[in-house]
Design an enzyme around this catalytic site. Structure first.
Site, PDB file in Angstrom:
ATOM      1  N   SER A 148      27.319  12.986  30.744  1.00  0.00           N
ATOM      2  CA  SER A 148      28.124  14.133  31.182  1.00  0.00           C
ATOM      3  C   SER A 148      27.604  15.373  30.488  1.00  0.00           C
ATOM      4  O   SER A 148      27.029  15.289  29.388  1.00  0.00           O
ATOM      5  CB  SER A 148      29.594  13.929  30.819  1.00  0.00           C
ATOM      6  OG  SER A 148      30.349  15.108  31.036  1.00  0.00           O
ATOM      7  N   TYR A 161      35.861  12.016  24.581  1.00  0.00           N
ATOM      8  CA  TYR A 161      34.954  11.914  25.719  1.00  0.00           C
ATOM      9  C   TYR A 161      33.564  12.418  25.346  1.00  0.00           C
ATOM     10  O   TYR A 161      32.552  11.782  25.646  1.00  0.00           O
ATOM     11  CB  TYR A 161      35.534  12.729  26.876  1.00  0.00           C
ATOM     12  CG  TYR A 161      34.810  12.575  28.191  1.00  0.00           C
ATOM     13  CD1 TYR A 161      35.086  11.499  29.026  1.00  0.00           C
ATOM     14  CD2 TYR A 161      33.881  13.514  28.607  1.00  0.00           C
ATOM     15  CE1 TYR A 161      34.444  11.361  30.251  1.00  0.00           C
ATOM     16  CE2 TYR A 161      33.233  13.395  29.821  1.00  0.00           C
ATOM     17  CZ  TYR A 161      33.513  12.312  30.643  1.00  0.00           C
ATOM     18  OH  TYR A 161      32.872  12.184  31.851  1.00  0.00           O
TER      19      TYR A 161
END
Length: 257
Positions: A148, A161
């Site tokens: 990501s 995350y």
């Protein structure tokens, strides 16, 4: 639609995690349209079955397996069953993820941290380990980790995350060096703001303002735009690309916002 012909991945098979929706679903379909046999895995049996059924209905080859990626025994079973079903296992796409946003000092943050690392960092490692004997028998083995841009930039409320996705990037680079002599390529794809179920909860006006401010292309991306890159990293033409960390973010990281 994928830009590759139905022969591009003929004779190859892939296991895709988190393939029941969003980016994973788009990846499964794109690989199948390129001739790849796809093992569609997801924690939701219903979702994985639907994707596999759609692949078969479109003339492709796919099977569905319910899979919780943190269950190492289930991972080994899924990998081995997929290899038996299609006669090989050539491509691993580690896509399964969660969205554990919370303030760093939230009382639930430690649990979200542990769960994030389990699902998005330890599980990809265990999946590759389970698949490695099969990948070593392939003439063109590929490992593609969906990281990501959160692994490249910082966002408040996303420390768990970001830590997991940053770990995926480091894991990708190190594994590429380790497996390179065996002709196994390992790459990471870093999606930016992509229209998926995870982003659907954001109010439309807020989402539009965000992407117009943050991206060079002034829009959010579609799952298929990520899937096309994954497909390219799977085909023979990408054979000299390994250890790469490639954003698919509409110019967000280039813009530096």
């Amino acid at each position: 639609m994928t830009c590759f012909t139905q022969e591009a991945l003929s004779g190859k098979s892939a296991l895709v995690t988190g393939a029941g929706s969003g980016i994973g679903r788009a990846v499964a379909h794109a690989l199948a349209r390129s001739g790849c046999s796809v093992i569609v895995t997801d924690i939701s049996d219903e979702h994985s079955r639907k994707v596999a059924e759609d692949i078969v209905a479109a003339g492709g080859r796919g099977i569905s397996l319910q899979l919780d990626v943190v269950d190492t025994a289930a991972v080994q079973e899924a990998v081995d069953r997929g290899a038996r079903e299609f006669g090989s296992l050539d491509i691993i796409v580690n896509n399964a993820g969660i969205n554990p946003k919370s303030a760093f000092d939230d009382e639930k943050a430690p649990g979200k941290w542990a769960r994030s690392l389990d699902v998005m960092l330890t599980a990809p490692r265990n999946i590759v380990a389970a698949a490695l004997p099969h990948l070593r028998q392939s003439s063109a083995a590929r490992v593609i980790n969906i990281a990501s841009i959160e692994g490249l930039v910082g966002t408040a409320g996303a420390s768990a995350y970001a830590a997991a996705k940053s770990g995926v990037i480091g894991f990708t680079r190190a594994l590429a060096v380790e497996l390179g002599p065996e002709n196994i390529t390992v790459n990471a794809v870093c999606p930016g703001p992509i229209h998926t179920g995870m982003t659907a909860a954001v109010p439309e006006e807020s989402a539009r303002e965000y992407v117009e401010r943050a991206t060079a292309l002034l829009r959010g991306g579609e799952p298929e735009e990520v899937a096309n890159l994954v497909t390219f990293l799977s085909v023979e033409e990408s054979s000299y690309i390994t250890g790469a960390v490639i954003p698919v973010d509409g110019g967000m990281t280039a813009r530096g916002i």
